[in-house]
Scaffold this motif. Structure first.
Motif, PDB file in Angstrom:
ATOM      1  N   GLN A   4    -119.547   0.819  14.598  1.00 18.54           N
ATOM      2  CA  GLN A   4    -119.104  -0.562  14.392  1.00 18.54           C
ATOM      3  C   GLN A   4    -120.032  -1.539  15.112  1.00 18.54           C
ATOM      4  O   GLN A   4    -120.371  -2.594  14.569  1.00 18.54           O
ATOM      5  CB  GLN A   4    -117.661  -0.761  14.863  1.00 18.54           C
ATOM      6  CG  GLN A   4    -117.092  -2.123  14.489  1.00 18.54           C
ATOM      7  CD  GLN A   4    -117.114  -2.387  12.989  1.00 18.54           C
ATOM      8  OE1 GLN A   4    -116.574  -1.622  12.205  1.00 18.54           O
ATOM      9  NE2 GLN A   4    -117.758  -3.481  12.580  1.00 18.54           N
ATOM     10  N   ALA A   5    -120.473  -1.180  16.304  1.00 22.77           N
ATOM     11  CA  ALA A   5    -121.416  -2.031  17.036  1.00 22.77           C
ATOM     12  C   ALA A   5    -122.735  -2.141  16.270  1.00 22.77           C
ATOM     13  O   ALA A   5    -123.354  -3.217  16.223  1.00 22.77           O
ATOM     14  CB  ALA A   5    -121.656  -1.486  18.445  1.00 22.77           C
TER      15      ALA A   5
ATOM     16  N   HIS B  85    -130.715   7.790   7.778  1.00 19.82           N
ATOM     17  CA  HIS B  85    -132.034   7.456   7.235  1.00 19.82           C
ATOM     18  C   HIS B  85    -132.253   5.946   7.203  1.00 19.82           C
ATOM     19  O   HIS B  85    -133.313   5.462   7.587  1.00 19.82           O
ATOM     20  CB  HIS B  85    -132.201   8.033   5.828  1.00 19.82           C
ATOM     21  CG  HIS B  85    -131.989   9.506   5.773  1.00 19.82           C
ATOM     22  ND1 HIS B  85    -132.840  10.399   6.387  1.00 19.82           N
ATOM     23  CD2 HIS B  85    -131.003  10.244   5.210  1.00 19.82           C
ATOM     24  CE1 HIS B  85    -132.391  11.634   6.189  1.00 19.82           C
ATOM     25  NE2 HIS B  85    -131.281  11.562   5.486  1.00 19.82           N
ATOM     26  N   SER B  86    -131.239   5.217   6.747  1.00 17.01           N
ATOM     27  CA  SER B  86    -131.396   3.758   6.674  1.00 17.01           C
ATOM     28  C   SER B  86    -131.503   3.171   8.080  1.00 17.01           C
ATOM     29  O   SER B  86    -132.283   2.238   8.304  1.00 17.01           O
ATOM     30  CB  SER B  86    -130.255   3.109   5.890  1.00 17.01           C
ATOM     31  OG  SER B  86    -129.020   3.251   6.544  1.00 17.01           O
TER      32      SER B  86
ATOM     33  N   CYS C  42    -134.437   1.003   9.517  1.00 11.44           N
ATOM     34  CA  CYS C  42    -134.061  -0.330   9.995  1.00 11.44           C
ATOM     35  C   CYS C  42    -134.590  -0.563  11.407  1.00 11.44           C
ATOM     36  O   CYS C  42    -135.112  -1.650  11.716  1.00 11.44           O
ATOM     37  CB  CYS C  42    -132.545  -0.492   9.951  1.00 11.44           C
ATOM     38  SG  CYS C  42    -131.977  -2.183  10.217  1.00 11.44           S
ATOM     39  N   ALA C  43    -134.488   0.433  12.265  1.00 10.86           N
ATOM     40  CA  ALA C  43    -134.987   0.294  13.637  1.00 10.86           C
ATOM     41  C   ALA C  43    -136.482   0.007  13.644  1.00 10.86           C
ATOM     42  O   ALA C  43    -136.950  -0.864  14.394  1.00 10.86           O
ATOM     43  CB  ALA C  43    -134.682   1.562  14.439  1.00 10.86           C
TER      44      ALA C  43
ATOM     45  N   ARG D 102    -131.568   2.745  16.327  1.00 10.71           N
ATOM     46  CA  ARG D 102    -132.219   3.945  16.858  1.00 10.71           C
ATOM     47  C   ARG D 102    -131.180   4.977  17.267  1.00 10.71           C
ATOM     48  O   ARG D 102    -131.309   6.163  16.984  1.00 10.71           O
ATOM     49  CB  ARG D 102    -133.093   3.587  18.069  1.00 10.71           C
ATOM     50  CG  ARG D 102    -134.583   3.611  17.783  1.00 10.71           C
ATOM     51  CD  ARG D 102    -135.419   3.558  19.013  1.00 10.71           C
ATOM     52  NE  ARG D 102    -136.044   2.409  19.543  1.00 10.71           N
ATOM     53  CZ  ARG D 102    -136.042   1.142  19.188  1.00 10.71           C
ATOM     54  NH1 ARG D 102    -135.368   0.732  18.246  1.00 10.71           N
ATOM     55  NH2 ARG D 102    -136.702   0.217  19.754  1.00 10.71           N
ATOM     56  N   ARG D 103    -130.147   4.505  17.951  1.00 14.76           N
ATOM     57  CA  ARG D 103    -129.071   5.414  18.383  1.00 14.76           C
ATOM     58  C   ARG D 103    -128.336   6.016  17.183  1.00 14.76           C
ATOM     59  O   ARG D 103    -128.054   7.206  17.170  1.00 14.76           O
ATOM     60  CB  ARG D 103    -128.085   4.691  19.303  1.00 14.76           C
ATOM     61  CG  ARG D 103    -128.633   4.469  20.699  1.00 14.76           C
ATOM     62  CD  ARG D 103    -127.544   4.136  21.711  1.00 14.76           C
ATOM     63  NE  ARG D 103    -126.827   2.899  21.412  1.00 14.76           N
ATOM     64  CZ  ARG D 103    -127.149   1.703  21.908  1.00 14.76           C
ATOM     65  NH1 ARG D 103    -128.187   1.585  22.711  1.00 14.76           N
ATOM     66  NH2 ARG D 103    -126.438   0.649  21.607  1.00 14.76           N
ATOM     67  N   MET D 104    -128.037   5.197  16.192  1.00 17.25           N
ATOM     68  CA  MET D 104    -127.327   5.690  14.994  1.00 17.25           C
ATOM     69  C   MET D 104    -128.187   6.691  14.233  1.00 17.25           C
ATOM     70  O   MET D 104    -127.688   7.698  13.755  1.00 17.25           O
ATOM     71  CB  MET D 104    -126.982   4.530  14.046  1.00 17.25           C
ATOM     72  CG  MET D 104    -125.709   3.847  14.325  1.00 17.25           C
ATOM     73  SD  MET D 104    -124.274   4.870  13.940  1.00 17.25           S
ATOM     74  CE  MET D 104    -123.629   5.091  15.566  1.00 17.25           C
TER      75      MET D 104
END
Length: 112
Positions: free
Chosen positions: A9-10, A69-70, A74-75, A106-108
């Motif tokens: 969510q963050a 992947h996205s 994105c990062a 990056r974390r996701m």
């Protein structure tokens, strides 16, 4: 209501904030400032960043595992956009939104 982890969510929130910030900054600040702000490579990068952020938020909201992947893409795009906005100057809000989004993504992207 769909349930997402707090981290996801963050990340969604950071992506949507970056989308709004990049698109709005490009369409208003950059177009009005001209010069380096409307240099084609810079302007296209901002547009790509905004769209990648929107798409990543969308993919996370679907609940698809493809978000890894996205988010990874994105990062990378957000980091490049932050660097370029910093180079052009006078775009601190965009730089901040891009760096924050890149960190969340990056974390996701790294989550299993």
């Amino acid at each position: 209501m769909t349930h997402h982890s707090q981290d996801m969510q963050a990340c969604i929130d950071a992506c949507l904030a970056c989308y709004r910030t990049c698109l709005s900054t490009a369409m208003h600040h950059c177009l009005e400032a001209g010069g380096d702000h409307t240099e084609p490579a810079h302007f296209r990068l901002m547009a790509a960043c905004a769209e990648m952020c929107r798409a990543s938020a969308h993919i996370m909201l679907t609940g698809s595992d493809a978000h890894r992947h996205s988010c990874t893409a994105c990062a990378a795009i957000c980091s490049a956009c932050a660097d370029d906005c910093e180079r052009v100057g006078g775009m601190a809000e965009c730089v901040r939104a891009c760096r924050e989004c890149a960190e969340h993504c990056r974390r996701m992207g790294a989550m299993q």
